[in-house]
Design an enzyme around this catalytic site. Structure first.
Site, PDB file in Angstrom:
ATOM      1  N   TYR A 102      22.358  39.548  33.862  1.00 43.71           N
ATOM      2  CA  TYR A 102      23.324  38.574  34.393  1.00 43.71           C
ATOM      3  C   TYR A 102      22.770  37.940  35.675  1.00 43.71           C
ATOM      4  O   TYR A 102      22.745  36.711  35.809  1.00 43.71           O
ATOM      5  CB  TYR A 102      24.670  39.254  34.680  1.00 43.71           C
ATOM      6  N   SER A 121      25.667  32.956  42.528  1.00 45.38           N
ATOM      7  CA  SER A 121      26.252  34.217  42.990  1.00 45.38           C
ATOM      8  C   SER A 121      25.402  34.810  44.105  1.00 45.38           C
ATOM      9  O   SER A 121      24.181  34.614  44.144  1.00 45.38           O
ATOM     10  CB  SER A 121      26.290  35.182  41.808  1.00 45.38           C
ATOM     11  N   LYS A 131      21.426  33.836  36.759  1.00 47.43           N
ATOM     12  CA  LYS A 131      21.795  32.978  37.902  1.00 47.43           C
ATOM     13  C   LYS A 131      20.528  32.480  38.609  1.00 47.43           C
ATOM     14  O   LYS A 131      20.445  31.319  39.014  1.00 47.43           O
ATOM     15  CB  LYS A 131      22.703  33.733  38.874  1.00 47.43           C
TER      16      LYS A 131
HETATM   17  P1  NAD Z   1      35.699  33.694  33.636  1.00 44.42           P
HETATM   18  O1  NAD Z   1      35.132  34.528  32.541  1.00 44.42           O
HETATM   19  O2  NAD Z   1      37.104  33.908  34.024  1.00 44.42           O
HETATM   20  O3  NAD Z   1      35.493  32.139  33.285  1.00 44.42           O
HETATM   21  C1  NAD Z   1      34.437  31.659  32.494  1.00 44.42           C
HETATM   22  C2  NAD Z   1      35.032  30.767  31.415  1.00 44.42           C
HETATM   23  O4  NAD Z   1      33.959  30.222  30.627  1.00 44.42           O
HETATM   24  C3  NAD Z   1      35.949  31.515  30.463  1.00 44.42           C
HETATM   25  O5  NAD Z   1      37.176  30.819  30.326  1.00 44.42           O
HETATM   26  C4  NAD Z   1      35.184  31.542  29.136  1.00 44.42           C
HETATM   27  O6  NAD Z   1      36.055  31.516  28.021  1.00 44.42           O
HETATM   28  C5  NAD Z   1      34.315  30.293  29.256  1.00 44.42           C
HETATM   29  N1  NAD Z   1      33.064  30.337  28.487  1.00 44.42           N
HETATM   30  C6  NAD Z   1      32.158  31.330  28.438  1.00 44.42           C
HETATM   31  N2  NAD Z   1      31.157  31.007  27.611  1.00 44.42           N
HETATM   32  C7  NAD Z   1      31.424  29.761  27.126  1.00 44.42           C
HETATM   33  C8  NAD Z   1      30.770  28.891  26.215  1.00 44.42           C
HETATM   34  N3  NAD Z   1      29.647  29.243  25.597  1.00 44.42           N
HETATM   35  N4  NAD Z   1      31.335  27.693  25.956  1.00 44.42           N
HETATM   36  C9  NAD Z   1      32.503  27.330  26.546  1.00 44.42           C
HETATM   37  N5  NAD Z   1      33.180  28.120  27.395  1.00 44.42           N
HETATM   38  C10 NAD Z   1      32.633  29.327  27.695  1.00 44.42           C
HETATM   39  O7  NAD Z   1      34.729  33.874  34.901  1.00 44.42           O
HETATM   40  P2  NAD Z   1      34.929  33.413  36.409  1.00 44.42           P
HETATM   41  O8  NAD Z   1      35.126  34.623  37.235  1.00 44.42           O
HETATM   42  O9  NAD Z   1      35.884  32.305  36.484  1.00 44.42           O
HETATM   43  O10 NAD Z   1      33.460  32.874  36.710  1.00 44.42           O
HETATM   44  C11 NAD Z   1      33.109  31.512  36.592  1.00 44.42           C
HETATM   45  C12 NAD Z   1      31.643  31.342  36.929  1.00 44.42           C
HETATM   46  O11 NAD Z   1      31.388  31.870  38.227  1.00 44.42           O
HETATM   47  C13 NAD Z   1      30.686  32.091  36.001  1.00 44.42           C
HETATM   48  O12 NAD Z   1      29.530  31.299  35.852  1.00 44.42           O
HETATM   49  C14 NAD Z   1      30.365  33.352  36.775  1.00 44.42           C
HETATM   50  O13 NAD Z   1      29.111  33.872  36.413  1.00 44.42           O
HETATM   51  C15 NAD Z   1      30.338  32.816  38.193  1.00 44.42           C
HETATM   52  N6  NAD Z   1      30.581  33.841  39.227  1.00 44.42           N
HETATM   53  C16 NAD Z   1      31.707  34.615  39.166  1.00 44.42           C
HETATM   54  C17 NAD Z   1      31.917  35.583  40.155  1.00 44.42           C
HETATM   55  C18 NAD Z   1      33.134  36.472  40.124  1.00 44.42           C
HETATM   56  O14 NAD Z   1      33.131  37.492  40.826  1.00 44.42           O
HETATM   57  N7  NAD Z   1      34.182  36.144  39.381  1.00 44.42           N
HETATM   58  C19 NAD Z   1      30.988  35.755  41.182  1.00 44.42           C
HETATM   59  C20 NAD Z   1      29.855  34.941  41.208  1.00 44.42           C
HETATM   60  C21 NAD Z   1      29.651  33.977  40.218  1.00 44.42           C
HETATM   61  N1  UFG Z   2      34.532  49.381  43.438  1.00 39.58           N
HETATM   62  C1  UFG Z   2      35.133  50.620  43.454  1.00 39.58           C
HETATM   63  N2  UFG Z   2      35.944  50.952  42.409  1.00 39.58           N
HETATM   64  C2  UFG Z   2      36.176  50.112  41.360  1.00 39.58           C
HETATM   65  C3  UFG Z   2      35.561  48.843  41.357  1.00 39.58           C
HETATM   66  C4  UFG Z   2      34.743  48.510  42.417  1.00 39.58           C
HETATM   67  O1  UFG Z   2      34.950  51.406  44.377  1.00 39.58           O
HETATM   68  O2  UFG Z   2      36.904  50.498  40.431  1.00 39.58           O
HETATM   69  C5  UFG Z   2      33.686  48.991  44.566  1.00 39.58           C
HETATM   70  C6  UFG Z   2      32.264  48.695  44.168  1.00 39.58           C
HETATM   71  O3  UFG Z   2      31.500  49.866  44.174  1.00 39.58           O
HETATM   72  C7  UFG Z   2      31.860  47.699  45.246  1.00 39.58           C
HETATM   73  C8  UFG Z   2      33.145  46.962  45.591  1.00 39.58           C
HETATM   74  O4  UFG Z   2      34.199  47.797  45.117  1.00 39.58           O
HETATM   75  O5  UFG Z   2      31.449  48.399  46.369  1.00 39.58           O
HETATM   76  C9  UFG Z   2      33.255  45.605  44.927  1.00 39.58           C
HETATM   77  O6  UFG Z   2      32.993  45.754  43.543  1.00 39.58           O
HETATM   78  P1  UFG Z   2      33.303  44.601  42.482  1.00 39.58           P
HETATM   79  O7  UFG Z   2      32.940  45.154  41.139  1.00 39.58           O
HETATM   80  O8  UFG Z   2      34.679  44.090  42.678  1.00 39.58           O
HETATM   81  O9  UFG Z   2      32.323  43.435  42.915  1.00 39.58           O
HETATM   82  P2  UFG Z   2      30.728  43.396  43.013  1.00 39.58           P
HETATM   83  O10 UFG Z   2      30.411  43.159  44.449  1.00 39.58           O
HETATM   84  O11 UFG Z   2      30.110  44.574  42.390  1.00 39.58           O
HETATM   85  O12 UFG Z   2      30.341  42.161  42.097  1.00 39.58           O
HETATM   86  C10 UFG Z   2      31.123  40.969  41.988  1.00 39.58           C
HETATM   87  C11 UFG Z   2      31.030  40.435  40.558  1.00 39.58           C
HETATM   88  C12 UFG Z   2      29.627  39.969  40.250  1.00 39.58           C
HETATM   89  C13 UFG Z   2      29.199  38.983  41.279  1.00 39.58           C
HETATM   90  C14 UFG Z   2      29.325  39.593  42.651  1.00 39.58           C
HETATM   91  C15 UFG Z   2      28.952  38.629  43.725  1.00 39.58           C
HETATM   92  O13 UFG Z   2      31.412  41.445  39.638  1.00 39.58           O
HETATM   93  O14 UFG Z   2      29.594  39.360  38.985  1.00 39.58           O
HETATM   94  O15 UFG Z   2      30.669  40.011  42.870  1.00 39.58           O
HETATM   95  O16 UFG Z   2      29.633  37.454  43.597  1.00 39.58           O
HETATM   96  F1  UFG Z   2      27.928  38.611  41.062  1.00 39.58           F
END
Ligand code: NAD
Ligand code: UFG
Length: 339
Positions: free
Chosen positions: A151, A126, A155
């Site tokens: 969290y 991330s 990472k």
């Molecule tokens: P998500 O929660 O939709 O997907 C994660 C999946 O992993 C889920 O289906 C959950 O049921 C499964 N899971 C969790 N723990 C488990 C375990 N112990 N065993 C088996 N399955 C398990 O999340 P996502 O948004 O698809 O994110 C996927 C990956 O990307 C994660 O590692 C997250 O940290 C990373 N990531 C997400 C974002 C974002 O903004 N969505 C940003 C940066 C990194």
């Molecule tokens: N925001 C609002 N109102 C809301 C939600 C978000 O104004 O109800 C704003 C936040 O303050 C931020 C922007 O919208 O400025 C984006 O916020 P998000 O929560 O959508 O995303 P973040 O950048 O905070 O974080 C996301 C994921 C993290 C991940 C990160 C980078 O939640 O897990 O992107 O990949 F690590």
């Protein structure tokens, strides 16, 4: 057909990546414990690709089950490891759960890869590893900063575990540092399904437009940015999914220059919260009710990617626009509400 293990493959990014992998001709096997996803996702994937991926319900926190799984599937050629918990706020409340679910699971998967000669792994990292960078856009050589949450720390630790493992084992790994994934597959057969009140901007916007939430809170308009709201790099989830296929092929074809590599996966374009709202309203014709409230603790002012390393080295570039991503998120929201 090469067989690829996708952990967390029923989740948001994992499910879109399974679609991209199947389209590219890979056989996929998904493991997921359904802690943040549903079995219905399998049907969505099958309707898009005409192939139902193999699925096993497995909790990767239980080492004996992971050992047993790999014994039965030692013909896997690559792993994409998405499974993890991802709620920043929750990680502050439950640090030990996050360290167990995000770190133990990675260690168990790596141990079994080593035991069975599976040499290729792609890891979900991330842009949180950069904290608030001093210069923008952020390159991969920017120093990582102390994580603002357990969290984020998971990472950083995971990347270190991969570096140390690749140094001594027959293992090649790529960490993809995601910026802000948004949107859904254009078919609206799969998308993001946040449980409870959405924490992220785009699902909050679509739920507000759908009348599920009363109004959107914009967290601060007094940041040092042109319109005062925070800036992020919003990437279409299908572009992100396709980056995984390209990264995987780099490893499968032995084209990686180092045993451990990392890439920013974003668009290179920063958008403010107000710009996202405006683009959503313009693209969908919906009026969004919102008001500005206090800043959200832990938010950084601005982050967006320098994607030149991924562009040059992987030959990958985000192709879809933010407007397209917002339209697909809205289509998905409407479909979920009407089904
Ligand atoms: P998500 O929660 O939709 O997907 C994660 C999946 O992993 C889920 O289906 C959950 O049921 C499964 N899971 C969790 N723990 C488990 C375990 N112990 N065993 C088996 N399955 C398990 O999340 P996502 O948004 O698809 O994110 C996927 C990956 O990307 C994660 O590692 C997250 O940290 C990373 N990531 C997400 C974002 C974002 O903004 N969505 C940003 C940066 C990194
Ligand atoms: N925001 C609002 N109102 C809301 C939600 C978000 O104004 O109800 C704003 C936040 O303050 C931020 C922007 O919208 O400025 C984006 O916020 P998000 O929560 O959508 O995303 P973040 O950048 O905070 O974080 C996301 C994921 C993290 C991940 C990160 C980078 O939640 O897990 O992107 O990949 F690590």
């Amino acid at each position: 057909m090469k067989k690829i293990l996708v952990t967390g493959g029923l989740g948001y990014i994992g499910s879109h990546t399974v679609v991209a992998l199947q389209k590219a001709g890979y056989e996929t096997i998904i493991v997921d414990n359904l802690s943040n996803s549903s079995l219905n996702v399998l049907g969505g994937i099958a309707r898009i690709t005409n192939v139902s991926p193999t699925f096993e319900r497995l909790d990767l926190r239980y080492k004996a089950e992971v050992v047993d799984f790999f014994k039965r599937h030692s013909d896997i050629e690559g792993v994409i490891h998405f499974a993890a918990s991802k709620a920043v706020g929750e990680s502050v409340e439950k640090p030990l759960y996050y360290y167990e679910n995000n770190i133990h699971t990675l260690v168990y998967v790596l141990q079994e890869c080593v035991a069975h000669g599976i040499e290729n792994i792609i890891f979900s990292s991330s842009c949180t590893v950069y904290g608030q960078p001093e210069t923008l856009p952020i390159t991969e050589t920017a120093p990582t900063q102390a994580a603002a949450s357990p969290y984020g720390n998971t990472k950083q630790i995971s990347e270190e575990i991969l570096i140390d493992t690749c140094a001594v084992e027959n293992m090649n790994a790529i960490s993809l540092r995601y910026f802000n994934p948004i949107g859904a597959h254009k078919s609206a057969e799969i998308g993001e399904l946040p449980i409870g009140v959405p924490q992220n901007l785009v699902p909050y916007i679509t739920q507000t437009a759908a009348g599920i939430r009363e109004k959107l809170s914009v967290f601060g308009d007094d940041y040092d940015t042109p319109d005062g709201s925070c800036i992020r790099d919003y990437i279409h989830v299908m572009d992100l999914a396709e980056a995984h296929v390209v990264a995987l092929e780099r490893l499968l074809d032995n084209k990686n220059e180092e045993k451990y590599e990392m890439f920013n996966v974003g668009t290179g374009r920063g958008s403010s919260v107000f710009e996202v709202i405006e683009a959503f309203e313009k693209g969908t014709g919906e009026n969004l009710d919102y008001s500005v409230v206090d800043r959200r603790p832990g938010d950084v002012t601005a982050v967006y990617a320098d994607t030149s390393k991924a562009n040059k080295v992987l030959g990958w570039k985000a192709r879809r626009t933010m407007e397209e991503a917002l339209a697909s998120a809205w289509k998905w929201e409407q479909k979920v509400r009407n089904s």
